[in-house]
Motif scaffolding. Structure first.
Motif, PDB file in Angstrom:
ATOM      1  N   LEU A 230      35.868  37.561  47.589  1.00 32.23           N
ATOM      2  CA  LEU A 230      36.845  37.922  46.556  1.00 32.23           C
ATOM      3  C   LEU A 230      36.125  38.760  45.508  1.00 32.23           C
ATOM      4  O   LEU A 230      35.048  38.390  45.034  1.00 32.23           O
ATOM      5  CB  LEU A 230      37.449  36.662  45.942  1.00 32.23           C
ATOM      6  N   ARG A 231      36.723  39.898  45.162  1.00 34.72           N
ATOM      7  CA  ARG A 231      36.027  40.865  44.288  1.00 34.72           C
ATOM      8  C   ARG A 231      37.052  41.702  43.532  1.00 34.72           C
ATOM      9  O   ARG A 231      38.240  41.663  43.839  1.00 34.72           O
ATOM     10  CB  ARG A 231      35.119  41.751  45.131  1.00 34.72           C
ATOM     11  N   ASP A 232      36.573  42.483  42.595  1.00 36.37           N
ATOM     12  CA  ASP A 232      37.481  43.273  41.763  1.00 36.37           C
ATOM     13  C   ASP A 232      38.171  44.391  42.530  1.00 36.37           C
ATOM     14  O   ASP A 232      39.279  44.770  42.191  1.00 36.37           O
ATOM     15  CB  ASP A 232      36.729  43.865  40.568  1.00 36.37           C
ATOM     16  N   ARG A 233      37.476  44.984  43.541  1.00 32.65           N
ATOM     17  CA  ARG A 233      38.091  46.021  44.381  1.00 32.65           C
ATOM     18  C   ARG A 233      37.902  45.607  45.833  1.00 32.65           C
ATOM     19  O   ARG A 233      36.959  44.893  46.151  1.00 32.65           O
ATOM     20  CB  ARG A 233      37.362  47.365  44.279  1.00 32.65           C
ATOM     21  N   ALA A 234      38.736  46.185  46.698  1.00 31.65           N
ATOM     22  CA  ALA A 234      38.704  45.753  48.097  1.00 31.65           C
ATOM     23  C   ALA A 234      37.464  46.237  48.835  1.00 31.65           C
ATOM     24  O   ALA A 234      37.124  45.723  49.888  1.00 31.65           O
ATOM     25  CB  ALA A 234      39.959  46.233  48.812  1.00 31.65           C
ATOM     26  N   SER A 235      36.774  47.252  48.320  1.00 34.53           N
ATOM     27  CA  SER A 235      35.606  47.751  49.043  1.00 34.53           C
ATOM     28  C   SER A 235      34.585  48.263  48.030  1.00 34.53           C
ATOM     29  O   SER A 235      34.923  48.518  46.876  1.00 34.53           O
ATOM     30  CB  SER A 235      36.067  48.857  49.999  1.00 34.53           C
ATOM     31  N   TYR A 236      33.326  48.410  48.482  1.00 32.59           N
ATOM     32  CA  TYR A 236      32.302  49.003  47.640  1.00 32.59           C
ATOM     33  C   TYR A 236      32.126  48.182  46.369  1.00 32.59           C
ATOM     34  O   TYR A 236      32.009  48.719  45.282  1.00 32.59           O
ATOM     35  CB  TYR A 236      32.748  50.434  47.289  1.00 32.59           C
ATOM     36  N   GLU A 237      32.166  46.873  46.504  1.00 34.39           N
ATOM     37  CA  GLU A 237      32.076  46.010  45.326  1.00 34.39           C
ATOM     38  C   GLU A 237      31.396  44.693  45.696  1.00 34.39           C
ATOM     39  O   GLU A 237      31.567  44.185  46.800  1.00 34.39           O
ATOM     40  CB  GLU A 237      33.504  45.756  44.788  1.00 34.39           C
ATOM     41  N   PHE A 238      30.634  44.173  44.756  1.00 38.21           N
ATOM     42  CA  PHE A 238      29.955  42.896  44.968  1.00 38.21           C
ATOM     43  C   PHE A 238      30.940  41.747  44.778  1.00 38.21           C
ATOM     44  O   PHE A 238      31.986  41.900  44.137  1.00 38.21           O
ATOM     45  CB  PHE A 238      28.784  42.770  43.987  1.00 38.21           C
TER      46      PHE A 238
END
Ligand SMILES: Cc1cc2nc3c(=O)[nH]c(=O)nc-3n(C[C@H](O)[C@H](O)[C@H](O)COP(=O)(O)OP(=O)(O)OC[C@H]3O[C@@H](n4cnc5c(N)ncnc54)[C@H](O)[C@@H]3O)c2cc1C
Length: 332
Positions: A230-238
């Motif tokens: 679970l992250r702030d954006r669906a891709s390219y995010e920690f």
């Protein structure tokens, strides 16, 4: 950017030789962490040793069914390796949940294990950070700490360990082969990363050594696995919170179980008590919620990251549910 000496090594021995006598020397593999941190003036190696020509790019199945993965195998090659897809789906899923395909094409197994925290205060040389500058303090404790750890922190450091791959390794079990001037030794992946305690600058067990390989424990079979990030954006995010689940079921009762977390702790986090609670229980939402509550019982929120506790709870319940479903589908 500060100037540094540069060397290319064509053997492990040569790489170690280039590093000898240079405490701030750094190996460079894919460069996706190191070069950023050099440009930010966070890492200041006097010498950079390119290890890309070393013969550490193979994945080999050993006689006892373990997989030995060379430290220079890229994250992409590992995630799509047929033996990994067949036997260690959690590892494949976790790697593919990380970064972007461009970064994964460059990033290596050794570099992923050694990647540094994404704490913004660590990455800002003007901020106080005990990890970067021992004794300087920790601006995250009183600053904006939305991304920080709720498990495993100390009064010196609450920086999250950022790796997705390492969460899967914590579940599967693995041994790291470390080669140093005095030969090779092995370290269990569970013991490799350290808790910050009073010495957050000491992040791992690596000395004057090179990681040459990671050997996965034999696969658990039959098995359902799922990685939920679970992250702030669906891709390219920690991850803000992630959970990996591995389950085997017998008549819907849980047999083998592994439950590691990412994004919420200062090192790749294994929930041993929650795993023990799951053993022998019926694989249903009530058991998964009970395990999630136990896994997070010791979570200590900071001013801005209390939301991570219910978020991680959701990740755990979903990962366990998806792993159970994967096992049932595999069984039919
Ligand atoms: C934009 C971006 C987004 C990202 N998102 C994610 C994400 O969502 N999830 C995630 O898990 N990761 C993420 N990453 C991190 C990425 O996975 C790491 O940068 C990568 O795995 C590091 O591998 P590398 O080979 O490029 O390491 P390098 O940058 O070459 O090296 C990193 C460190 O490891 C050391 N090192 C490298 N190889 C060895 C070795 N064999 N032995 C000893 N030391 C070694 C180097 O000296 C250096 O200190 C992201 C990175 C970027 C740039």
């Amino acid at each position: 950017m500060r100037p540094f000496a540069f060397a290319r090594a064509d053997s492990v021995e040569r790489a170690l030789e280039c590093r000898r006598g240079e405490p701030t020397g750094a190996f460079v593999a894919g460069g996706t962490t190191l070069l950023d941190l050099v440009k930010l003036d966070v890492m200041r190696p006097a010498r950079v040793i390119d290890i890309n020509a070393l013969p550490l790019k193979d994945v080999e199945r050993l006689h006892d069914d373990r997989l030995r993965i060379g430290a220079l195998v890229t994250n992409t090659d590992l995630a799509y390796h047929p033996d990994v897809l067949a036997d260690h789906p959690l590892l494949s899923q976790a790697i593919l949940a990380g970064a972007s395909s461009q970064v994964r094409n460059m990033a290596t197994v050794g570099g992923n294990l050694m990647q540094r925290t994404r704490c913004p205060y660590f990455r800002d040389p003007t901020a106080a950070c005990n990890k970067r500058e021992p004794g300087s303090g920790c601006d995250a404790l009183t600053g904006v700490n939305r991304m920080h750890a709720v498990l495993g922190g100390s009064d010196r450091c609450v920086a999250v360990h950022p790796s997705d791959m390492c969460v899967a390794l914590a579940a599967i079990g693995a041994t790291l082969s470390l080669q140093g001037p005095n030969g090779e030794r092995e370290v269990d992946v569970a013991d490799f990363h350290r808790l910050p305690g009073a010495t957050p600058h000491l992040e791992h067990e690596l000395g004057d050594e090179l990681i040459v390989a990671v050997t996965l424990a034999p696969p658990l079979k039959p098995l359902g696995a799922a990685y939920v990030k679970l992250r702030d954006r669906a891709s390219y995010e920690f991850a803000l919170a992630s959970a990996g689940a591995m389950l085997s079921l017998d008549e819907d009762l849980i047999g083998e179980q592994r439950l590691p977390l990412g994004g919420v702790a200062t090192k790749p986090w294994r929930c041993h008590a929650a795993e023990a609670l799951l053993a022998g229980k019926r694989a249903d939402t009530a058991a998964f919620e009970e395990a999630a509550d136990l896994a997070l019982a010791d979570a200590a929120p900071l001013a801005h990251n209390a939301f991570k506790i219910p978020l991680a709870r959701q990740a755990i319940v979903r990962a366990l549910r998806d792993a159970a479903r994967a096992h049932r589908e595999d069984d039919t």
